[in-house]
Design an enzyme around this catalytic site. Structure first.
Site, short mmCIF file in Angstrom:
data_model
loop_
_atom_site.label_atom_id
_atom_site.label_comp_id
_atom_site.label_asym_id
_atom_site.label_seq_id
_atom_site.Cartn_x
_atom_site.Cartn_y
_atom_site.Cartn_z
CG ASP A 1 39.93 26.21 37.75
OD1 ASP A 1 40.20 25.01 37.67
OD2 ASP A 1 38.78 26.67 37.57
CD GLU B 1 53.91 43.97 42.21
OE1 GLU B 1 53.38 43.71 43.33
OE2 GLU B 1 53.27 44.45 41.26
#
Ligand code: NOJ
Length: 547
Positions: free
Chosen positions: A204, A256
């Site tokens: 956002d 990751e």
């Protein structure tokens, strides 16, 4: 598309505005139980992923974009265990899940903001937000002239005399992204959700996080000549270069985790070049392409937007995304249903509906626009209800309006509720299957009395319906090797007609001119946006052809 191409380069992502999608517990507000019950529908529609608007704990001053706790689900929508079930079940249906993350601000009920208020001026707790003394001898003037996107000043004064910044509602204080704890906290929140299996995030206000360190007044407003967009000028709080460093770190966090994760930025940038900076190889994966959404229904303008977007995003190796509607803009059936072209970009001003709407016209154009969008290289977003051809609800009574814009604008802007009305599923009367039969609450916004024929059940199996058009287009798109990621070639066509080729073997034509356009050579007509007689494409019609 090669089997090793990441899914997000060509995904069709369905936007679930959770409050208005499906109500599982009968309180009149959509929830996670509702989404879970509709996964078979989403699978049959043929989408690759869902983006879910904020579901976190929130006082709902901006319907969830005011987050009080990023690791909790709001009880209105369910609980964390249900969210985890939803992620699993969506995956079982072959649908990926992308929640919304809101890093620009928190709720004023977030523990950090409450601590900042309690700790008082000059405290370390206040440094996580943007607190300042006011201007003028008694500090009664706001620290600068910034304005809230929802109307009024972007600053609110506290009883202790300090002011705090909120680019949106006062209940949404802006975070200070220079603070290491803010950075660390969001990386931790990303890991919290990635480890629960989410496939990415919609970010956002991705372009708003970094503020000019001196918080200077706004630059003089650049009114665009001829309604064209202004060129980029440095702004004290939008789209500042330093924001990309944050997303480089976020990319590392995403990397990751095993599998392909995807960020999509809500970044309103002045130019395609500025937008492309968000999606460089070490940054975010994708960004919404609002230029397409804001284009008028004009062949030349659409082609320019498509070319510029593809060129700029392509130059950094990112796929384009295409969007026609979302929960912040007037639904495109209604935008396209006005003879006068949609209002162009004028210095951050939003589209305003002008003149009476012709829903027949809007629907015809929306059908054609869907075939264009889904034929373009890259990914696409479908806003819930767009596949049902829902128009904007423009006559909601003032007494039911809930968007903070309505209050903040002093009742001059009705806000965004008209595109957020709960969607119809079945039955002849409200709530049209949105809530269960034994519901205790009415839908949180009233649904129009004439939506019975727009419901999923009413449209299913009707070959002329918007729903079946979307289903067929999405099925063809999934199966056709030319569609999704890749490049396009424009073909010669008369003025007002767009004709593009996707290889191997597909041509999409869209007639925006007043003249009938005979379909170019083809081996088969794969899909048309409306009845095509005698091999001639009428005004506002589109077709996919095998060549
Ligand atoms: C953009 C969101 O799409 C909108 O709905 C929200 O009000 C603002 N950001 C503030 O978070």
């Amino acid at each position: 598309m090669s089997p090793t191409t990441p899914w997000w380069r060509s995904a069709v992502i369905y936007q679930v505005y959770i409050r208005s999608f499906a109500d599982g517990n009968g309180d009149g507000v959509g929830d996670i139980a509702g989404i879970r019950s509709r996964l078979p529908y989403l699978k049959s529609l043929g989408v690759d992923a869902i983006w879910i608007n904020p579901w976190y704990k929130s006082p709902m001053a901006d319907h969830g974009y005011d987050v009080a706790d990023f690791r909790e689900i709001d009880p209105l929508f369910g609980c964390l265990a249900e969210a985890e079930r939803l992620i699993e079940e969506a995956h079982e249906h072959g649908i990926r899940v992308i929640p919304d993350i809101v890093p620009n601000h928190t709720s004023d009920q977030h523990a950090w903001f409450r601590a900042a208020l309690a700790a008082g001026p000059g405290s370390p707790e206040r440094e996580r937000y943007v607190f300042r003394p006011g201007r003028g001898s008694d500090g009664a003037q706001p620290p600068n002239d910034w304005v809230s996107c929802f109307g009024g000043p972007a600053w609110t004064r506290l009883p202790d005399g300090e002011w705090y910044l909120h680019l949106f509602a006062p209940e949404q204080p802006d975070l200070n992204w220079e603070h290491p704890e803010v950075r660390a906290e969001f990386e931790s929140v990303l890991r919290f959700w990635f480890s629960r299996g989410v496939d990415g995030f919609r970010i956002d206000v991705a372009h708003g996080l970094i503020k000019h360190p001196e918080l200077p007044d706004l630059p003089p407003r650049q009114d665009a000549a001829d309604g064209q967009r202004p060129r980029h000028v440095e702004h004290p709080h939008w789209d500042r270069d330093e924001v990309h460093e944050i997303y480089r770190s976020w990319r590392k966090v995403a990397d990751e985790f095993p599998g392909d994760r995807c960020f999509v930025a809500e970044a309103w940038a002045d130019t395609p070049e500025r937008l492309a900076a968000y999606v460089r190889r070490d940054g975010l994966h994708t960004a919404f392409n609002f230029d397409f959404l804001m284009s008028t229904w004009d062949a030349k303008e659409l082609r320019t937007v498509i070319d510029n977007s593809l060129a700029m995003l392509g130059s950094v190796g990112a796929p384009a995304t295409w969007v026609l509607s979302n929960h912040d803009v007037v639904r495109h059936v209604s935008r396209y249903g006005r003879q006068s072209p949609a209002r162009r970009w004028v210095a951050n001003e939003t589209y305003r509906a002008e003149g009476p709407v012709d829903l027949g016209l809007g629907t015809r154009r929306a059908r054609a626009a869907a075939l264009l969008m889904l034929a373009l290289p890259g990914g696409a977003y479908v806003y819930q209800g767009e596949e049902l051809g829902l128009p904007e609800v423009e006559d909601l009574p003032e007494s039911v309006l809930q968007d903070p814009i309505w209050e903040r604008s002093g009742h001059t802007e009705r806000g965004r509720d008209g595109c957020r009305v709960p969607i119809p599923w079945s039955g002849r009367t409200a709530p049209y299957g949105f809530s269960p039969a034994d519901a205790t609450g009415a839908p949180w916004l009233p649904q129009p009395a004439d939506w019975a024929d727009r419901g999923v059940a009413a449209q299913s199996g009707d070959e002329s319906s918007m729903l079946e058009l979307y289903r067929t287009a999405l099925r063809l798109r999934r199966a056709h090797p030319a569609l999704g990621d890749g490049t396009l070639t424009w073909l010669d066509a008369p003025e007002g007609v767009l004709a593009l080729r996707r290889d191997p073997g597909l041509v999409c034509v869209l007639n925006l001119s007043d003249e009938p356009y005979p379909l170019p050579g083809h081996t088969a007509v794969l899909l048309t946006s409306g009845p095509v007689e005698g091999g001639v494409l009428g005004t506002d019609q589109a077709a996919w052809l095998a060549v």
